[in-house]
Structures are given as structure tokens and as C-alpha cells.
Design an enzyme around this catalytic site. Structure first.
Site, PDB file in Angstrom:
ATOM      1  N   HIS A 155     -28.162 -21.434 -11.412  1.00  0.00           N
ATOM      2  CA  HIS A 155     -29.446 -20.767 -11.258  1.00  0.00           C
ATOM      3  C   HIS A 155     -29.820 -20.055 -12.556  1.00  0.00           C
ATOM      4  O   HIS A 155     -28.968 -19.818 -13.422  1.00  0.00           O
ATOM      5  CB  HIS A 155     -29.391 -19.752 -10.111  1.00  0.00           C
ATOM      6  CG  HIS A 155     -30.717 -19.134  -9.788  1.00  0.00           C
ATOM      7  ND1 HIS A 155     -31.798 -19.878  -9.371  1.00  0.00           N
ATOM      8  CD2 HIS A 155     -31.155 -17.847  -9.852  1.00  0.00           C
ATOM      9  CE1 HIS A 155     -32.830 -19.079  -9.169  1.00  0.00           C
ATOM     10  NE2 HIS A 155     -32.463 -17.843  -9.467  1.00  0.00           N
ATOM     11  N   HIS A 168     -38.236 -15.323 -11.008  1.00  0.00           N
ATOM     12  CA  HIS A 168     -37.507 -16.583 -10.843  1.00  0.00           C
ATOM     13  C   HIS A 168     -37.949 -17.301  -9.582  1.00  0.00           C
ATOM     14  O   HIS A 168     -38.633 -16.735  -8.717  1.00  0.00           O
ATOM     15  CB  HIS A 168     -35.998 -16.316 -10.801  1.00  0.00           C
ATOM     16  CG  HIS A 168     -35.535 -15.595  -9.557  1.00  0.00           C
ATOM     17  ND1 HIS A 168     -34.345 -15.853  -8.940  1.00  0.00           N
ATOM     18  CD2 HIS A 168     -36.115 -14.606  -8.817  1.00  0.00           C
ATOM     19  CE1 HIS A 168     -34.187 -15.071  -7.893  1.00  0.00           C
ATOM     20  NE2 HIS A 168     -35.250 -14.303  -7.795  1.00  0.00           N
ATOM     21  N   CYS A 206     -35.800 -23.419 -10.333  1.00  0.00           N
ATOM     22  CA  CYS A 206     -35.617 -22.330 -11.303  1.00  0.00           C
ATOM     23  C   CYS A 206     -35.869 -22.764 -12.742  1.00  0.00           C
ATOM     24  O   CYS A 206     -36.631 -22.116 -13.472  1.00  0.00           O
ATOM     25  CB  CYS A 206     -34.221 -21.725 -11.149  1.00  0.00           C
ATOM     26  SG  CYS A 206     -32.852 -22.883 -11.405  1.00  0.00           S
TER      27      CYS A 206
END
Length: 332
Positions: A293, A305, A242
Site C-alpha cells: 500500500h 490515499h 493506491c
């Protein structure tokens, strides 16, 4: 007709034997067999593991960044020390040659002084060597002091390198342990047909949102990665995690941001923006609670993402699920 005892026993054995053979031939369900989890259960378990693993991996990435910085610093100091040491040695050699020459012509009394390998030994008796240039002697003192300083700096950098190396090794073990669990879930998802391997050569899809300026370059890059696999520590071009995707996307727009989620959140302490659709702009970085995240706001209520193991870079709508997970936003 009366049957013999042996014959009678044989007849009695046939039904029992037949039942035993039948039991061996007919499959039976194991009483201890566990029911196969549903896809939803498997994904939920994988998500829980990924939430845990995301933090460990980000800490590992941070330790790796610090190790690289420490190694670079150590290498620079070590190279500078070696250059300085060579300069001191050359100067010392010139001074010794000069002193020996003076001794041979009767000006000095102690040849052992000029044979010393340590410049400091030479310095300790230099006040008695009136034939030597005062300027050269002072230069030797200066270089010797600088060399000692560089040696101290190099040793400190070496200690820092060892410390970060130890930390990275510890986190690498944690990563290995977590990876083993993720591998088990990956096998389960593959068996259930829910694993998305992705395509490292994916060309993604065009970005058609409202971004402009640098943010548009960021999102054009990010959308071009759609379909590529998520990979821990991935920085491209074939896979991403990420924060690796976010860093690469902003780098494509000429903006340097830190590597890890933790660093990016800390770096953005003075760049925070309200977490609502009216305030968010395309290109803003969105962070989940716990900092396990993150993603990039794409405008119009969407985010791009790199989600988790077994999935690919993708665009998602910021629905109630995502709003409930978000911690905050940063504008680079």
C-alpha cells in the site's frame, strides 16, 4: 367406565404428538450456527485479505504494464519488418525484370534464377549476371541483411510478448482467487452496514494545506478525488487503487512516475527521504511495509490515499497506527 384399548392408546398419543407439533412450530437456534462477527472483526479480516490482495494486484498491474510494453515493441518491430520486406520485394522485382530483359536479349543462361521468390537465391547467382548494376546488387544485399535482422528482432519480441502474456494470465488467476475472498468480505460489510461504495462523480474537497509548486497541484488533484471508490487497478477518473491515485496526481502536475507501488519504490531509490515529520514535505510518496500500500503526504501530519476494497479515497491522520505500518518515503 372402562376405556377400550384403542381409546387408551389414542389418549396416550395426544401429549406426545402435541410435543412434536410444538417442536416444529417453535423456532430453535441451530447448535451449529456461527455467531455473527462484529464490524471490528469483519474489518480486521478484510484488512488482512486486502494486505494479501494488494501485493497480488500490484504484481498483476506490473505484469500488465510489461505486457503492454512488450506488445508495443512487438508491433513496432513487426511493422518495421513489413515495411522493409516490401522494399526488398520491390527491389527484387526490379532486378528480376532487368535480368529477364537481359536474358531475352541473349546475355544470360539460366531463367530459373530470376524466377526465384527468395532474394537470397537470386543473390547466390548474381555474380554471374554481369549485366546487373553492381549498386543495385549491393543494395539488395543490404536490404536482405536488414530484413533478416528485423525478422530476428521481431521473433524475439514475439517471444517476450508470449512470456509476459503467460505471466499476466497466471497473476490474473491469482487475482480472481483473491477477488472471490474480497467479495465475500464485501457482502459481510454490506450486511453490517459498514461498506462504503463511494461516488465515482465525487468532486472531493479543496486542499488547504501548506504545499506549493508542483506538490500543490498534486494535492489539489488528489483531494478532488476524495469520496471516489477504491478499485483494484483503478487509474481514474471514477475510481483508483493506491498507486493509480499517486500516479494520476503527479501526472496532473506534469511529472511522470511509474504505475505500480513496486516500480515507484524502486524508481525512487535515489529519491528517498527520512521518514519523520520534520523531513517530509507535501507531495512525498509514503510506502507501507511489504509495499502492499501507499499514499501521498499532505502536510501537517496527514496523508491522502485510496485505502482498500469497501472504502473510498480519503484523508487520514498519520497516527501511531500508520507510523507503525510505514516503510519509507520518496520525493518525486
Amino acid at each position: 367406565m372402562v376405556m377400550s384399548g384403542i381409546a387408551t392408546r389414542f389418549v396416550r398419543m395426544v401429549p406426545a404428538t402435541g410435543l412434536a407439533i410444538t417442536a416444529l412450530l417453535v423456532p430453535r437456534a441451530s447448535a451449529s450456527a456461527e455467531p455473527q462477527p462484529t464490524i471490528a472483526e469483519a474489518k480486521a479480516k478484510l484488512k488482512k485479505l486486502n494486505d494479501q490482495a494488494g501485493k497480488v494486484v500490484d504484481e498483476y498491474n506490473l505484469a500488465n504494464v510489461r505486457w503492454k510494453e512488450a506488445k508495443k515493441r512487438h508491433d513496432q518491430l513487426n511493422a518495421a519488418y513489413n515495411r522493409q520486406y516490401e522494399t526488398v520485394e520491390a527491389l527484387r522485382g526490379n532486378l528480376v525484370t532487368m535480368a529477364v530483359s537481359s536474358y531475352q536479349f541473349g546475355g544470360l543462361t539460366g531463367p530459373g534464377l530470376f524466377l526465384a521468390e527468395d532474394p537470397r537465391v537470386l543473390l547466390s547467382g548474381i555474380s554471374t549476371v554481369t549485366q546487373l548494376s553492381t549498386g543495385q546488387a549491393e543494395a539488395l544485399r543490404t536490404f536482405d541483411s536488414a530484413t533478416r535482422t528485423l525478422r530476428e528482432q521481431r521473433d524475439k519480441a514475439k517471444d517476450a510478448l508470449a512470456a509476459t502474456d503467460t505471466a499476466r494470465d497466471k497473476l490474473a488467476r491469482q487475482k480472481t482467487k483473491t477477488q472471490r475472498l474480497i467479495d465475500e468480505q464485501t457482502k459481510l460489510l454490506r450486511r453490517l452496514g459498514a461498506f462504503r461504495a463511494g461516488d465515482p462523480n465525487s468532486t472531493g474537497k479543496p486542499y488547504t494545506g501548506p504545499a506549493s509548486g508542483n506538490a500543490r497541484l498534486v494535492l489539489q488533484f488528489a483531494y478532488a478525488q476524495i469520496g471516489k471508490p477504491y478499485q483494484w487497478g483503478g487509474e481514474g477518473p471514477g475510481s483508483y487503487d493506491c498507486s493509480g491515485l499517486s500516479q494520476a496526481a503527479w501526472r496532473a502536475a506534469g511529472v511522470t512516475i511509474p504505475r505500480t507501488t513496486y516500480e515507484q519504490w524502486s524508481w525512487g531509490a535515489t529519491r528517498r527521504v527520512p521518514l519523520n515529520l520534520a523531513e517530509l514535505r507535501p507531495g512525498d510518496l509514503l510506502f507501507s511495509k511489504g509495499l502492499g500500500h501507499m499514499g501521498i503526504y499532505a502536510g501537517e501530519g496527514n496523508m491522502v490515499h485510496a485505502p482498500q476494497t469497501g472504502d473510498v479515497v480519503k484523508e487520514v491522520a498519520l497516527d501511531d497506527y500508520w507510523w507503525g505500518r510505514l516503510l519509507g518515503a520518496v520525493r518525486p
